[in-house]
Design an enzyme around this catalytic site. Structure first.
Site, PDB file in Angstrom:
ATOM      1  N   ASP A  96       0.792  -1.227   0.000  1.00 47.39           N
ATOM      2  CA  ASP A  96       0.000   0.000   0.000  1.00 47.39           C
ATOM      3  C   ASP A  96       0.823   1.275   0.000  1.00 47.39           C
ATOM      4  O   ASP A  96       0.349   2.331   0.431  1.00 47.39           O
ATOM      5  CB  ASP A  96      -0.911  -0.022   1.240  1.00 47.39           C
ATOM      6  CG  ASP A  96      -0.113  -0.324   2.500  1.00 47.39           C
ATOM      7  OD1 ASP A  96       1.103  -0.079   2.500  1.00 47.39           O
ATOM      8  OD2 ASP A  96      -0.704  -0.811   3.491  1.00 47.39           O
ATOM      9  N   GLU A 118       0.340  -9.031  -1.074  1.00 39.56           N
ATOM     10  CA  GLU A 118      -0.226  -8.553   0.193  1.00 39.56           C
ATOM     11  C   GLU A 118      -1.510  -7.751  -0.075  1.00 39.56           C
ATOM     12  O   GLU A 118      -1.672  -6.605   0.354  1.00 39.56           O
ATOM     13  CB  GLU A 118       0.768  -7.709   1.006  1.00 39.56           C
ATOM     14  CG  GLU A 118       0.427  -7.645   2.475  1.00 39.56           C
ATOM     15  CD  GLU A 118       1.370  -6.773   3.301  1.00 39.56           C
ATOM     16  OE1 GLU A 118       1.265  -5.544   3.252  1.00 39.56           O
ATOM     17  OE2 GLU A 118       2.221  -7.339   4.006  1.00 39.56           O
ATOM     18  N   GLU A 132      -2.298   4.925   3.058  1.00 39.36           N
ATOM     19  CA  GLU A 132      -2.192   3.512   2.670  1.00 39.36           C
ATOM     20  C   GLU A 132      -3.549   2.844   2.413  1.00 39.36           C
ATOM     21  O   GLU A 132      -3.678   2.032   1.497  1.00 39.36           O
ATOM     22  CB  GLU A 132      -1.411   2.726   3.725  1.00 39.36           C
ATOM     23  CG  GLU A 132       0.090   3.033   3.769  1.00 39.36           C
ATOM     24  CD  GLU A 132       0.441   4.266   4.584  1.00 39.36           C
ATOM     25  OE1 GLU A 132      -0.475   4.935   5.107  1.00 39.36           O
ATOM     26  OE2 GLU A 132       1.642   4.588   4.695  1.00 39.36           O
ATOM     27  N   HIS A 205       6.313   5.451  12.931  1.00 37.82           N
ATOM     28  CA  HIS A 205       6.561   6.211  11.694  1.00 37.82           C
ATOM     29  C   HIS A 205       5.330   6.659  10.915  1.00 37.82           C
ATOM     30  O   HIS A 205       5.455   7.377   9.928  1.00 37.82           O
ATOM     31  CB  HIS A 205       7.458   5.405  10.741  1.00 37.82           C
ATOM     32  CG  HIS A 205       6.709   4.296  10.045  1.00 37.82           C
ATOM     33  ND1 HIS A 205       6.451   3.098  10.645  1.00 37.82           N
ATOM     34  CD2 HIS A 205       6.149   4.232   8.821  1.00 37.82           C
ATOM     35  CE1 HIS A 205       5.780   2.332   9.828  1.00 37.82           C
ATOM     36  NE2 HIS A 205       5.573   2.995   8.700  1.00 37.82           N
ATOM     37  N   ARG A 207       2.452   8.374   8.977  1.00 32.10           N
ATOM     38  CA  ARG A 207       2.179   9.772   8.639  1.00 32.10           C
ATOM     39  C   ARG A 207       1.052  10.371   9.480  1.00 32.10           C
ATOM     40  O   ARG A 207       1.150  11.506   9.948  1.00 32.10           O
ATOM     41  CB  ARG A 207       1.781   9.886   7.160  1.00 32.10           C
ATOM     42  CG  ARG A 207       2.913  10.343   6.276  1.00 32.10           C
ATOM     43  CD  ARG A 207       2.543  10.304   4.813  1.00 32.10           C
ATOM     44  NE  ARG A 207       3.773  10.281   4.043  1.00 32.10           N
ATOM     45  CZ  ARG A 207       4.347  11.341   3.495  1.00 32.10           C
ATOM     46  NH1 ARG A 207       3.785  12.522   3.602  1.00 32.10           N
ATOM     47  NH2 ARG A 207       5.466  11.225   2.825  1.00 32.10           N
ATOM     48  N   HIS A 238      13.133   5.787  12.895  1.00 32.36           N
ATOM     49  CA  HIS A 238      12.978   5.996  11.445  1.00 32.36           C
ATOM     50  C   HIS A 238      13.798   7.223  11.029  1.00 32.36           C
ATOM     51  O   HIS A 238      14.080   8.088  11.859  1.00 32.36           O
ATOM     52  CB  HIS A 238      11.485   6.228  11.172  1.00 32.36           C
ATOM     53  CG  HIS A 238      11.073   6.128   9.731  1.00 32.36           C
ATOM     54  ND1 HIS A 238      11.318   7.129   8.825  1.00 32.36           N
ATOM     55  CD2 HIS A 238      10.434   5.159   9.037  1.00 32.36           C
ATOM     56  CE1 HIS A 238      10.841   6.780   7.636  1.00 32.36           C
ATOM     57  NE2 HIS A 238      10.294   5.576   7.742  1.00 32.36           N
TER      58      HIS A 238
END
Ligand code: UD1
Ligand code: UDP
Length: 367
Positions: A96, A118, A132, A205, A207, A238
């Protein structure tokens, strides 16, 4: 000879595509062309070097603090040129990410069939995870073959009227990786440091968490460490500068918190196996922890990995400081509750997904 072009851009795509790359490279009737988009730079390089994956094509599109529209436009244009020139029989994308979305969109424009690895993960909340959930739904709409890791993912696709004969339940390729990476004898200076404590392993991490939500999560971690003397935190951070600034500001001065550079995936899996509990907003870490039977608190409002939640190894706790604090403490202070979460499960696969997908692709292309 049939040509498959595979695109990958970020750390998890490279980790999860690796078993498939290995399996496809053994097929004599398939020519595999791997293109690394470079959506990630250092994080991608770390995986490619570790697994000795040499991409046939490497783009370098990453910018510091890149915007989604920048990644999308750059990859769309580059993919357009490459696909026009190579004209593969099929394109494989994973999951994604913006890499998968932009490449998928270009395949759709050019009428090139897509195999989606996936496929079928859903939260049914279009802004969580962002972007995503949108990317994966669009990919389901435009892909020809859907490689679902679990029955639950397959059911999600069926609900969206995807034809059952185009869906293959294969397990998740990440289990192929973690089945081999965790070893009995493993040492690391950070593990030695944490050896006298209950080690909480943290990654963060997403967004949609960057900003207020992440600040609340970090404040909860700070409070837990201040109150629990036998807890130490290892936080492989990250490379996103927005996350780094926030993490160092809130957690940087704490003696029992070590913020360290990203571990390579073999190191990370061995850290997972030796941790007491994991706090994360990652997707892949949820699958890996379910395999190991390592309790995870998922710092998100919703998850697309409900299998692990049903198996009781994952707990969804959201991003509220008090709620996280309360939940972590309740588990730290109640060994029975903790033990109930230490539940290794094979819901995400049996470790043969890469071979399985390669065999199906071989059959599809030989028709
Ligand atoms: C991306 C994916 C996310 C996936 C994650 C895996 C999208 C929209 N998001 O999110 O689904 O879970 O990768 O980690 O595709 N950076 C570096 N070096 C690197 C990687 C990142 O410096 O090797 C920094 C850059 O400043 C970059 C920022 O991190 O701009 C964000 O990277 P980006 O790929 O946009 O998003 P991720 O949060 O990594
Ligand atoms: N990982 C890693 N090093 C780290 C942290 C995580 O190699 O320091 C691995 C982890 O084992 C998993 C993958 O990175 O396989 C997950 O990537 P990430 O959390 O960045 O993305 P997501 O899975 O949420 O898309």
């Amino acid at each position: 000879m049939k040509t498959i072009m595979m695109f990958l851009g970020t750390r998890p795509e490279a980790i999860k595509m690796w078993p498939l790359i290995k399996a496809l490279r053994k097929k004599k009737d398939i020519k595999l062309i791997v293109c690394a988009t470079g959506q990630h730079q250092e994080l991608l390089k770390q995986v490619l070097e570790l697994f000795k994956i040499e991409p046939d094509i490497s783009l370098k599109i990453m910018k510091v603090n890149q915007k989604l529209e920048e990644i999308t436009c750059e990859i769309l244009i580059e993919a357009s040129k490459l696909l026009t020139k190579i004209n593969p029989n099929m394109v494989l994308v994973h999951g994604d990410t913006t890499t998968a979305f932009a490449v998928g969109l270009e395949c759709f424009y050019q009428g090139i069939p897509i195999g989606h690895i996936e496929a079928g993960l859903r939260t049914y909340s279009i802004e969580n995870p962002f972007p995503e959930e949108f990317n994966r739904r669009v990919l389901s709409l435009i892909s020809t073959w859907h490689f679902a890791p679990t029955e639950e993912a397959k059911n999600n696709l069926l609900k969206e009227n995807i034809s059952p004969d185009k869906i293959y339940v294969t397990g998740n390729t990440v289990i192929d990786v973690i089945k081999k990476s965790v070893v009995e004898k493993y040492n690391h200076v950070e593990l030695q440091w944490a050896n006298d404590s209950r080690m909480l392993l943290v990654t963060m991490h997403r967004r949609e968490n960057i900003g207020t939500a992440m600040e609340k999560i970090f404040l909860a971690i700070k409070k837990i460490v201040e109150e629990c003397e036998n807890v130490k935190v290892i936080f492989p951070i990250h490379l996103n500068p927005l996350i780094r600034t926030l993490a160092y500001r809130i957690l940087g001065d704490m003696e029992r918190i070590h913020i360290i550079e990203p571990l390579n995936v073999i190191e990370f899996h061995n850290f997972m196996a030796r941790s007491y509990m994991i706090l994360t907003d990652s997707g892949g870490v949820q699958e890996e922890a379910a395999f190991l039977g390592k309790p995870v608190l998922v710092m998100r409002e919703v998850s697309e990995r409900m299998e692990g939640i049903k198996e009781n190894v994952l707990k969804l706790v959201g991003t509220d400081t008090d709620k996280i604090h309360e939940c972590v403490l309740s588990i730290l202070n109640n060994y029975q509750l903790y033990k109930q979460m230490c539940n290794p499960t094979d819901v995400y696969g049996d470790g043969c997904a890469g071979e399985r997908i390669a065999n199906i692709l071989n059959e599809i292309l030989s028709k």
